[in-house]
Motif scaffolding. Structure first.
Motif: not given
Length: 132
Positions: A22-24, A111-120
């Motif tokens: 659900k988080y995903f 910005y796209l590269f920032i989103l992945l680690p912050i999301s995790i």
């Protein structure tokens, strides 16, 4: 039949928590909205810092509501713990975008590269701190 009961019958349910799924999906929705707003406003000529601030306000509202209600299935007020976390992410994002800008990197890709680690990281922060 509810999505939860279908999920429970799947083999993958033994290995991946339904809450994480659900988080995903909530995160994917929030990310698409966030990246869309960021890209559109930056394309219009607004500075990435201004765009990030606007995105923060919109993103906090969308993300808070969606994660509270759909990901974690909670009611109540968790905004006191949620908002400072969002501000920390804003500062980190703005700092990285600044470094990318002065280094000549593409702002959209950065910005796209920032989103992945912050999301995790955000999943664990939300689960164990904000919505506990």
């Amino acid at each position: 039949m509810k999505i939860q009961s279908i999920y429970n019958q799947l083999f993958i349910s033994r290995y991946i928590d339904f809450e994480l799924i659900k988080y995903f999906f909530v995160g994917l929705f929030n990310t698409l909205i966030s990246f869309g707003i960021f890209s559109f406003l930056y394309f219009l000529g607004l500075h990435y810092f201004i765009v990030s601030m606007l995105n923060l306000v919109i993103g906090v509202a969308i993300s808070y509501f969606n994660h509270r209600k759909f990901t974690f299935g909670l009611s109540g007020d968790f905004l006191e713990r949620f908002t400072p976390i969002a501000l920390i992410y804003f500062i980190i994002t703005s700092g990285i975008l600044y470094l990318a800008d002065i280094s000549g990197f593409n702002i959209y890709i950065t910005y796209l590269f920032i989103l992945l680690p912050i999301s995790i990281i955000n999943y664990f922060v939300l689960k164990f701190y904000v919505f506990r």
